[in-house]
Write a protein that holds these residues in place. Structure first.
Motif, PDB file in Angstrom:
ATOM      1  N   THR A  49       0.802  -1.226   0.000  1.00  0.00           N
ATOM      2  CA  THR A  49       0.000   0.000   0.000  1.00  0.00           C
ATOM      3  C   THR A  49       0.836   1.277   0.000  1.00  0.00           C
ATOM      4  N   ASN A  93      -9.042   3.683   2.664  1.00  0.00           N
ATOM      5  CA  ASN A  93      -8.399   2.383   2.489  1.00  0.00           C
ATOM      6  C   ASN A  93      -9.449   1.338   2.847  1.00  0.00           C
ATOM      7  N   PRO A  94      -9.895   0.526   1.899  1.00  0.00           N
ATOM      8  CA  PRO A  94      -9.218   0.094   0.677  1.00  0.00           C
ATOM      9  C   PRO A  94      -9.746   0.658  -0.643  1.00  0.00           C
ATOM     10  N   LYS A 117       2.933   6.229   3.548  1.00  0.00           N
ATOM     11  CA  LYS A 117       2.261   5.981   2.272  1.00  0.00           C
ATOM     12  C   LYS A 117       2.655   6.984   1.204  1.00  0.00           C
ATOM     13  N   THR A 134      -4.738   2.404  -3.216  1.00  0.00           N
ATOM     14  CA  THR A 134      -5.398   1.104  -3.272  1.00  0.00           C
ATOM     15  C   THR A 134      -6.744   1.201  -3.979  1.00  0.00           C
ATOM     16  N   GLY A 167      -3.098  -3.012  -4.353  1.00  0.00           N
ATOM     17  CA  GLY A 167      -2.206  -1.866  -4.256  1.00  0.00           C
ATOM     18  C   GLY A 167      -1.506  -1.700  -5.595  1.00  0.00           C
TER      19      GLY A 167
END
Length: 373
Positions: free
Chosen positions: A26, A164-165, A223, A310, A351
């Motif tokens: 991710t 997320n996701p 991230k 993602t 991802g």
């Protein structure tokens, strides 16, 4: 305290080292220390020599001035006194929830989201009320449902933006309505903003702390900065009572962050424009690859992600997501995260923010797998 197994982390721990194509990752293509220094315009040899002389004390207990300045620069009208550095966003989320939530409180959490947001308060004894995000509603919170779930005992609403996701992004006008719902019952809004920072058009992405006096933002270097190995995150809030209460708890579970983590994070934050330019290029290119692949593959469908790293991809096969992901890994070497890790079925989390060639090859292997079964 009894707490549920953290499904997504357990999945990654068990299977991440076994794959050829890691499409469960991710973070945006992780930087090496050398790449970070070069992006920052540093002479690598000279910088590493200076770093070697760093004395490994506790350092700045509340974060160095350089780190706090860098974090403040990610928000509007935030000062050092509004920031608490912690061990990753996972430490920050835990700190906020365990500080604010007591047994008997109720709180609202979206789902799907990172499991911390509902399993930690459940383990404390809170009444966790779930707002289900759906494909049909573009994975945005249902405001009418949210209004129906809050009451005078609601301590906090927790959301995840970008999500997320799914990769959805809550528009500012919707965020303002969420704020009004929270304000009506004097509740905090914890917004996990770990994927915040890189918009599709390069514009500023508003934070919950920009629009709500009891807003709490959680972020990290993992991230969008491609520096998960630093294990450095933060809480930002203009609510002084919350900041004081978290500092009280922080003495028990954190003390300080690592001195080297602090130093490298401050360097990255000072050069955020260069890192974001690099990472925006990766995201836009790979989001297009993913979108094209979905359009070419009749066995799958999704809502195109507009932010984050993602996507939730649904598959047209009658097979539980955990079983499908294990078989896919064993037969094709491709690693996804099962929807089951997010209390969903019929979907996988992909991802896509890494090497473009590996992404396309992994997606094609998945299409091949779906046609074979």
């Amino acid at each position: 305290m009894k707490i549920k197994t953290f499904k997504v982390e357990r999945w990654m721990n068990e299977y991440e080292e076994q794959c050829t194509y890691n499409l469960a990752e991710t973070c945006i293509d992780s930087l090496t220390i050398k790449e970070l220094l070069e992006l920052a315009g540093e002479d690598v040899s000279e910088y590493m020599t200076r770093l070697a002389d760093t004395r490994l004390t506790y350092g700045h207990i509340f974060g160095s001035p350089e780190l706090l300045k860098g974090i403040a620069g990610l928000y509007e009208n935030v000062g050092p006194e509004d920031i608490i550095p912690l061990h990753g966003a996972i430490g920050a989320n835990n700190q906020v929830i365990t500080t604010l939530i007591e047994p008997g409180d109720n709180m609202l959490s979206v789902m799907p989201t990172y499991q911390q947001h509902y399993s930690i308060p459940e383990s404390i004894g809170a009444d966790v009320r779930i707002i289900n995000l759906t494909l049909e509603n573009d994975f945005l919170p249902d405001l009418d449902q949210m209004r129906s779930l809050v009451d005078g005992n609601t301590r906090m609403i927790t959301i995840n933006n970008p999500n997320n996701p799914s990769g959805s992004l809550i528009p500012v006008d919707v965020m303002k309505e969420i704020v009004e719902i929270a304000r009506s019952v004097d509740a905090y809004v914890l917004c996990d903003e770990v994927y915040r920072g890189i918009s599709e058009d390069g514009s500023y992405m508003p934070s919950i702390v920009d629009i709500y006096e009891k807003g709490i933002s959680v972020g990290s270097m993992s991230k969008t900065f491609s520096l998960a190995g630093l294990r450095l995150g933060w809480i930002v809030s203009k609510d002084k009572d919350l900041i004081h209460a978290c500092h009280e708890r922080r003495d028990y579970d954190t003390i300080s962050c690592g001195a080297i983590d602090d130093r490298l994070a401050a360097l990255a934050l000072a050069n955020k424009d260069k890192i974001f330019e690099r990472n925006r290029g990766i995201l836009l290119k790979n989001r297009q690859i993913l979108d094209q692949w979905v359009s070419e593959t009749p066995e799958v469908y999704y809502k195109r992600p507009v932010a984050g790293t993602t996507a939730l991809v649904y598959y047209r096969k009658d097979m539980p997501s955990h079983e499908l992901c294990v078989k896919l890994l064993e037969e094709k070497g491709v690693l996804f995260t099962p929807g089951e890790c997010f209390e969903m079925e019929g979907a996988v989390r992909i991802g896509y923010a890494f090497d473009s060639r590996l992404l396309r090859e992994g997606l094609d292997k998945f299409a091949e797998f779906l046609r074979e079964i």
